[in-house]
Design a protein around this motif. Structure first.
Motif: not given
Length: 170
Positions: A86-92, A107-118
């Protein structure tokens, strides 16, 4: 990086039933399987598979929970990292849980974000809708434009004398 997925139960009702999940990109499909089953209230003891999918939700390559093939060649969830499929070009992905009941999820990749500490991952972010007691029934119908006459070859299957072979089948 953190992958945010929307996991939607395939049902034929007007009620939307989905879960929004967060999981590390380096986690495995087995980790995703575990959070999906937990977030939808399943015990996780049934067979399951992910299928790669495209923009029109066509079912592609299978990645299963256990290898049931004869030659041990199946791709397995615990050996497959999320970022490898799964990546930006293959989201489903399509996820099927319990092959007797056929609980099916988109199942669909909606967003890729930075890890939030804690934060702990995987993380259930949002819940919408109640899971029914039984899996929605699947209707398997041929497309209306299927041309079944393509197999008409003019043979009369009751005319044994007209068949073109000399073998004695007794």
């Amino acid at each position: 990086m953190i992958y945010r997925f929307r996991v939607i139960l395939d049902n034929d009702t007007e009620d939307d039933i989905f879960r929004d999940l967060e999981i590390r990109e380096t986690d495995t499909l087995e980790d995703l399987h575990n959070i999906i089953t937990q977030s939808f209230g399943f015990d996780g003891s049934e067979m399951a598979s992910f299928y790669l999918s495209n923009d029109t939700w066509d079912q592609g390559e299978e990645i299963s929970l256990f290898d049931l093939s004869d030659n041990a060649s199946a791709r397995l969830m615990n050996e497959t990292s999320l970022d490898s499929v799964v990546h930006e070009a293959q989201t489903k992905l399509i996820y099927v849980y319990d092959f007797l009941s056929m609980w099916t999820f988109y199942v669909e990749l909606a967003e890729i974000v930075d890890e939030t500490e804690g934060h702990d991952y995987p993380n259930l972010m949002f819940v919408q809708g109640q899971v029914p007691d039984t899996a929605p029934e699947k209707l398997f119908e041929a497309d209306a434009d299927d041309d079944l006459e393509e197999f008409e070859d003019g043979l009369d299957i009751d005319d044994y004398d007209g068949l073109d072979f000399d073998e004695n089948w007794n």
